[in-house]
Design an enzyme around this catalytic site. Structure first.
Site, short mmCIF file in Angstrom:
data_model
loop_
_atom_site.label_atom_id
_atom_site.label_comp_id
_atom_site.label_asym_id
_atom_site.label_seq_id
_atom_site.Cartn_x
_atom_site.Cartn_y
_atom_site.Cartn_z
N HIS A 205 -7.00 -3.73 4.84
CA HIS A 205 -7.36 -2.40 4.34
C HIS A 205 -7.92 -2.56 2.93
CE1 HIS A 205 -5.40 -0.96 7.89
NE2 HIS A 205 -5.47 0.30 7.52
N ALA B 136 -2.47 9.30 7.54
CA ALA B 136 -2.89 7.95 7.92
C ALA B 136 -4.16 7.52 7.18
CB ALA B 136 -3.09 7.88 9.42
N HIS B 137 -4.57 6.30 7.45
CA HIS B 137 -5.74 5.71 6.77
C HIS B 137 -7.02 6.48 7.06
CE1 HIS B 137 -5.77 2.66 10.35
NE2 HIS B 137 -5.92 3.88 10.76
N ASN B 138 -7.85 6.58 6.02
CA ASN B 138 -9.18 7.18 6.13
C ASN B 138 -9.18 8.66 6.47
OD1 ASN B 138 -9.66 4.10 6.80
ND2 ASN B 138 -11.59 4.94 6.09
#
Lengths: 372, 372, 372
Positions: free
Chosen positions: A215, A256-258
């Site tokens: 990441h 969560a991511h993004n």
């Protein structure tokens, strides 16, 4: 502070009560706190508002019933317009919510003023920029190249990762962990035990094993965002996970991511937003709602508690259920689902009537053929 | 690094672009990062993969549409097979996922190398075994008889309980708490604010009061397990709570006492697994799913997000809903539930037609009797 | 400890086994641990109980089947009444649960005795009252005017806020954060990384912006409450958020501002209770259940896992589903929902039969008219 003095502080028009109820009930009565209509005592000011909080049915005068207010033993009441027949003094204001917040501020518990400076047990790395008026509490760890803006408080046990920046007037409470390369704006509050910038849940299956996708991205938290306790905001694979200015997040929420969240959203407790979702401005997510990955939710949409969003939501959409559907449709379906036993019974009865008709008709036909 | 150099590093076949698009678009263009198709700039390499993550619909070239790739301003693209008509250079590899992970590693942000050794503010108990190359950060507490394996990093504010062991090459991020008698294998990652080995939720009601059942067991976390932030793994009443090798767990997940999880599972955010469940190998649990106590889930099963599992699941079962049922049945039920208003209306119409038939038939019978 | 000695300690009547099975199977066999029926070895005592935990189907002899007990290799068994035909010695007690808890206590892992006193790395503010026998571990921070009662253990990395009090014999595990003005009773356990007294999620929208309502209230946690890991209990806007004596709370649970929870409730993992709810005594909430704001739940009610409570619940109510309804109704609805495909098919068939009847009747009428 007397009722009179409070009225002045709030810029309120003061209407005397219709009766004398002794100590504390007049305009010179002492007020020491704010309390709800049902429990406020003679030294407390109460209020009549249309409700507060995300789904707050609140304490609206009509909701509660006028009777509750008439029964209230409060020393005074903050109202939007004069209510007839009340014995207690009324503080009439243009905006009850704003006056309530001001009154609560006036009567807030007096805590020790935060000491400026760096506690000797805190650990500060190299090339760290710390502005004026900053407080870094016991045991906090500020890694290399981090920046802390003016007047911010980094609570005890917090970790600020390498190259991360915290803006001005922020408050990070005890044991908050901010990983590296995160950008936190001004006037941001993050409550205890929350985690910002953890690596997201992204794996590729290579030769039967799950391999973590590095990441390389970060997290951007804009101005005036407030995040509750024990929340998680994952860093992005590329670019940034973003929480827009003025958005408020309750406890135990997973981002969560993004994920990209717009401005002025309200995200209630235990909500989960999966990877790469785009949430518009002013979106409200009820408690325990979940949004699956790569979903777009339009501006001003409201998602009911425990709903599961598996499809894009148009602006101002009102959704409920799992999978979430329009609130009107969802209500109809819920009510019809409840009537399923009756529907099943009706169908059973109809089948009997049809059978009866069929055999009667068959008999009639047979009779007629016989007759002919 | 130029596109050419990157291709060499990834062992990729390099196919030149079909057009010249100026700076950065050729094989000698500089690449500085990895980016998604939509946003990658001229100094970024993008990629075409079948998706990533648990339920990732990802960025597959057909999913996104060929158009997006043709529009992309990326400096180069990693692909599994040559795509015709692309202006940018293509890096053709056998396994896009593996190449992507390698490229992300190449362009990962450069962080300060972890310092070996024990920070002076950390507290290390008696009879602790610490291997070579270990880093124990500020304020960490390592209790008596604990062991830390070679090359592991114990983040600041972590607590490692008495007689617990951490294997080699592990990373425990800030403020992780591991209670006593836990065994953590090699190459394990536990992210910030997670709790391992807390006492489970087991009570007996004795004379009207809930008495805690002592939890004499421990926790075993096998090699290559990765656990997100703010998770809880409870210790066992007897024996051990076990998380099998290679299993990956997202944030805010609850694993109750005596749960046995197999190898290479994927457990998404906010999942809850109640006491004594046995989860097979390669099981996938979607976000916010819950599994009630004493359930067995077979190898390779997949449970949809927010599902509630109240019955054993066979190997490779695909379930959804609360209570969870087979995905095909669940889809059919969801779609029929949505058509409930229509079904109810149909039944209403049928009743009317039956009534009409009944009265018409009654009339016809009466007429006939009259005629006779 | 021999089986005989254990029987004496538990005040059990000892019934010899019906057979000799060699080492460890007699009354002089050594017992070193407690184990479940399926896995207990010759040096372990097992037990037969009606189950434990919230929804524990447990290990009841009839549930498991008598066969499992007969197959068990345990060195002895704790039972409520003598079971015929068992080879192993039986320890017959009046209350198996109580004896089990005692036995588990006897065989609990021996941990280092908690050292009394204040670790040198802990930070203690002004006007703090610390009673005798208190242990304050490394890196803990006790703010001004806080009180810690006799024999309590404040784990490493804990923060106790200004003017908060912790009673006697409490245990706060690593990294627990208690904000200011919270009152925690005696014999309370709070596990690692939990947060008590965070500001609740209450905002007013003023001129398009969400303004935080100051939370002047506190938190009261009564005696014998036990709270799991990574939980959140928000402070009240006015008055207190209250958790009643003897209530037990699992991990990752969210208790919002102004919630009042009664005595002896069981609240399973990942439950969320929204603002101002009133939960009675002895209420059981299954895992991942949610309760919307301002709801009243009557004494002794039980709410199933993942249920969403949107309406008040009467005392002893048994609810399930979202929105939660009576368990009998919910079961009927679930089973009818599963039969929806069949119902839809039945309706389709009925329509065909009606159409057939209609045309047959029309034809018959036409025929008759012709005849006439």
């Amino acid at each position: 502070m007397t009722v009179e003095q409070l009225a002045k502080r709030l810029g309120a028009e003061l209407a005397c009560g219709s009766g004398v109820r002794g100590l504390g009930s007049g305009v010179r009565g002492q007020i020491k706190a704010v309390g709800p209509v049902e429990t406020a005592g003679g030294d407390e000011v109460t209020f009549v508002t249309r409700g507060s909080g995300v789904r707050g049915r609140g304490s609206g005068v009509w909701g509660l019933g006028r009777a509750a207010l008439l029964r209230s033993r409060a020393g005074a009441v903050i109202v939007g317009e004069r209510i007839e027949g009340l014995a207690m003094p009324q503080l009439i204001v243009r905006n009850v919510d704003a006056a309530l917040i001001e009154a609560l501020g006036i009567f807030a518990p007096r805590l020790k003023r935060q000491e400026e400076g760096i506690d000797p047990s805190a650990k500060v790395g190299q090339d760290v920029k710390i502005a004026q008026g900053v407080s870094i509490e016991a045991g906090a760890v500020i890694s290399d190249k981090a920046e802390i803006g003016q007047g911010s408080v980094i609570g005890s046990g917090c970790k600020i990762g390498e190259n991360s920046s915290i803006g001005a007037n922020c408050r990070l409470d005890g044991n908050v962990v901010v990983y590296h390369n995160c950008r936190i704006g001004n006037n941001v509050i993050i409550q205890a035990n929350s985690t910002i910038g953890s690596t997201g849940f992204g794996y590729c299956c290579i030769e039967g094993e799950h391999k973590l996708i590095p990441h390389n991205g970060g997290v951007v938290i804009e101005d005036f965002v407030e995040i509750g306790a024990n929340c998680c905001v994952d860093r992005a694979k590329f670019g940034n996970t973003v929480i827009g200015a003025g958005t408020k997040i309750d406890n135990l929420v997973q981002i969560a991511h993004n994920v990209i969240i717009g401005r002025c959203c309200l995200i209630a407790g235990q909500v989960g937003i999966a990877g790469s979702c785009k949430i518009g401005d002013g979106v409200v997510l009820g408690g325990q709602a979940g949004v699956t990955d790569n979903i777009k939710i339009g501006d001003g949409a409201m998602i009911g508690g425990q709903s599961g969003v598996f499809q894009d939501v148009p602006p101002k959409g009102r959704l409920f259920g799992t999978p979430a559907t329009g609130i009107a449709e969802a209500s109809k379906i819920i009510s019809l689902t409840k009537r399923l036993p009756k529907l099943a019974e009706t169908v059973k009865q109809l089948r009997k009537r049809i059978e009866k008709l069929e055999s009667a008709f068959a008999k009639a036909s047979a009779d007629r053929q016989k007759t002919e």
